[in-house]
Design a protein around this motif. Structure first.
Motif, PDB file in Angstrom:
ATOM      1  N   THR A 103     -48.150  -5.716 -11.349  1.00 46.81           N
ATOM      2  CA  THR A 103     -47.776  -5.607 -12.691  1.00 46.81           C
ATOM      3  C   THR A 103     -48.744  -6.686 -13.193  1.00 46.81           C
ATOM      4  N   LYS A 104     -49.874  -6.107 -13.915  1.00 49.37           N
ATOM      5  CA  LYS A 104     -50.718  -6.938 -14.476  1.00 49.37           C
ATOM      6  C   LYS A 104     -51.916  -6.144 -15.264  1.00 49.37           C
ATOM      7  N   ASP A 105     -52.695  -6.843 -16.127  1.00 48.97           N
ATOM      8  CA  ASP A 105     -53.651  -6.261 -17.003  1.00 48.97           C
ATOM      9  C   ASP A 105     -53.301  -4.986 -17.498  1.00 48.97           C
ATOM     10  N   GLY A 106     -52.095  -4.750 -18.013  1.00 53.58           N
ATOM     11  CA  GLY A 106     -51.685  -3.435 -18.686  1.00 53.58           C
ATOM     12  C   GLY A 106     -51.012  -2.531 -17.957  1.00 53.58           C
ATOM     13  N   VAL A 107     -50.714  -2.925 -16.520  1.00 51.76           N
ATOM     14  CA  VAL A 107     -50.212  -2.032 -15.567  1.00 51.76           C
ATOM     15  C   VAL A 107     -48.949  -2.553 -15.220  1.00 51.76           C
ATOM     16  N   TYR A 108     -48.070  -1.344 -15.159  1.00 43.15           N
ATOM     17  CA  TYR A 108     -46.592  -1.778 -14.871  1.00 43.15           C
ATOM     18  C   TYR A 108     -46.570  -1.295 -13.372  1.00 43.15           C
ATOM     19  N   GLY A 109     -45.882  -1.900 -12.515  1.00 46.18           N
ATOM     20  CA  GLY A 109     -45.596  -1.575 -11.097  1.00 46.18           C
ATOM     21  C   GLY A 109     -44.741  -0.347 -10.765  1.00 46.18           C
ATOM     22  N   THR A 110     -43.772  -0.001 -11.521  1.00 43.76           N
ATOM     23  CA  THR A 110     -42.814   1.059 -11.246  1.00 43.76           C
ATOM     24  C   THR A 110     -42.343   1.444 -12.303  1.00 43.76           C
ATOM     25  N   TYR A 111     -41.890   2.854 -11.989  1.00 40.94           N
ATOM     26  CA  TYR A 111     -41.067   3.490 -13.067  1.00 40.94           C
ATOM     27  C   TYR A 111     -40.047   4.377 -12.616  1.00 40.94           C
ATOM     28  N   SER A 112     -38.855   4.443 -13.024  1.00 41.46           N
ATOM     29  CA  SER A 112     -37.921   5.549 -12.789  1.00 41.46           C
ATOM     30  C   SER A 112     -36.851   5.627 -14.066  1.00 41.46           C
ATOM     31  N   PRO A 113     -36.784   6.667 -14.566  1.00 40.72           N
ATOM     32  CA  PRO A 113     -36.202   6.895 -15.865  1.00 40.72           C
ATOM     33  C   PRO A 113     -34.279   6.228 -15.625  1.00 40.72           C
ATOM     34  N   VAL A 114     -34.123   5.818 -16.553  1.00 36.90           N
ATOM     35  CA  VAL A 114     -32.559   5.197 -16.586  1.00 36.90           C
ATOM     36  C   VAL A 114     -31.755   6.428 -17.255  1.00 36.90           C
TER      37      VAL A 114
END
Length: 426
Positions: free
Chosen positions: A195-206
């Motif tokens: 998670t840096k420079d406009g990037v998110y490390g992960t995603y899963s919908p809630v």
């Protein structure tokens, strides 16, 4: 090409069967004919689907073209409806008795529609079709769309959810790629580094469809063995807290506001999300992504668990063309041409237990670890089945949304969801 209705875009345990090479036919009385539609009367049936759009409309049209070649007196008009609107529209049509002749339905909603009497019982038509032998359907596929020992449709295809990851971002961060034994803690550690420079490390919908799988990864469940709600259990509260903490505490997952209306799939393809939980139906969509990517088994906490979604195809109880409807149901489930088109396009996986089909799927260039799709099935669970499934889903999603924005705590939200669902399923 015969004229078709213009598409309208609004918005598994591995089930297996050997291919049927014949396409024998039955007439309206259930009598088997010689494999051709011998009536001189031209018939038009209407078909509705949620899974064809927006990426597989051409594939659907190719399947329909082949079906119409095999059944020259049957025309198929189709409508593609976005999944978020599909069952709302279907319910309206069911109430007004205007359901299409044939339509796609998922395993979790099937029980409600079968119980309400709006589906065509095709038991006798299937038995009278000499080219259809249910013994070719293995691993219980014939039972997915049975209700009270009556057959209402056939399993059409299956899909599951795995973790997609951007290999280039992992390489740039000096991280090892996700491993089969990864836990939630391993995922968090990697996500924090990514998670840096406009990037998110992960995603899963809630949301509900992610919830029932995620709580199972923590030893929980939404319903017990008797079908009673267990939504606010300790294990479930912990799991939902984990889902929300990734956004609000650790900031490794974008909030809805930070996504600015973009889909997580688009953000992954744009290089803005490094790890994404999403379905096998995205394999073809991501094929032209401008970076190296692959798939892996999902991390878990106490139990390795993966989504398995089973889609079927059924007919309306009010169809005036039961024979044509059955022919189309059977074609979409087991016809070799339809199967081939499905595999080549990446439109989920067909329900065929056929080594040639499996190999053709695995030999597609991207991603490298396609076998993960089959490995995930070994720990797969299907959605819970309860009457009034859509209402249950909506009530739980309402409380999850409140918890995401901090309007209620996770425990308060799940307590309220428990109370609402108890009233629905009692």
């Amino acid at each position: 090409m015969k004229r078709k209705l213009a598409a309208t875009l609004l918005g598994i345990t591995l089930v297996a069967t050997t291919m049927l090479t014949g396409c024998g036919k039955t007439n309206e009385s259930g009598k088997v004919d010689d494999g051709k539609n011998t009536s001189n009367e031209e018939v038009t049936i209407k078909y509705a689907t949620y899974s064809a759009g927006p990426d597989h409309i051409k594939d659907l049209e190719a399947m329909i073209d082949e079906f119409e070649k095999q059944n020259e007196n049957i025309n198929v008009e189709y409508e593609v409806i976005g999944f978020n609107d599909y069952f709302t529209k279907l319910q309206t049509q069911a109430t007004s008795k205007t359901l299409p002749d044939v339509f796609e339905i998922n395993y979790e909603n099937f029980l409600t529609y079968a119980n309400n009497g709006v589906l065509k019982d095709v038991t006798e038509i299937a038995k009278s079709d000499e080219t259809f032998d249910e013994s070719v359907l293995t691993k219980g596929a014939i039972d997915h769309f049975k209700y009270q020992d009556k057959l209402y449709g056939l399993t059409e295809k299956f899909s599951n959810v795995v973790m997609y990851y951007n290999k280039d971002l992992f390489d740039a961060a000096g991280l090892e790629y996700p491993k089969p034994d990864w836990t939630w803690k391993d995922e968090l550690k990697a996500a924090q580094a990514l998670t840096k420079d406009g990037v998110y490390g992960t995603y899963s919908p809630v949301q509900y469809n992610e919830l029932y799988k995620t709580v199972a990864q923590n030893g929980g469940s939404l319903f017990d063995a008797e079908g009673k709600p267990t939504i606010n259990s300790k294990e479930n509260i912990e799991a939902v807290q984990w889902m929300i903490d990734k956004m609000n505490k650790y900031n490794v997952q974008p909030t809805p506001e930070q996504m600015s209306g973009k889909s997580p799939e688009d953000m992954f393809k744009n290089g803005e999300i490094a790890m994404l939980r999403t379905g096998s139906w995205m394999l073809g969509v991501f094929a032209d992504a401008p970076f190296n990517w692959d798939i892996a088994l999902e991390p878990a906490n106490t139990d390795k668990v993966h989504h398995v979604f089973v889609d079927g195809i059924v007919a309306s109880a009010n169809t005036k063309h039961a024979d044509a409807a059955w022919k189309f149901i059977k074609f979409m489930s087991v016809d070799p041409t339809a199967t081939k088109l499905r595999v080549e396009s990446g439109w989920d996986l067909p329900v065929v237990d056929n080594e040639e089909v499996r190999e053709s799927f695995l030999n597609i260039e991207k991603p490298e670890s396609r076998e993960v799709i089959f490995e995930a099935l070994e720990t797969g669970i299907v959605p819970p089945t309860v009457l009034n499934y859509s209402r249950v889903q909506d009530k739980i999603n309402e409380e999850l949304s409140k918890a995401v924005i901090g309007q209620v705590t996770v425990e308060e939200g799940l307590n309220e969801a428990q109370a609402k669902v108890e009233k629905i399923v009692k």
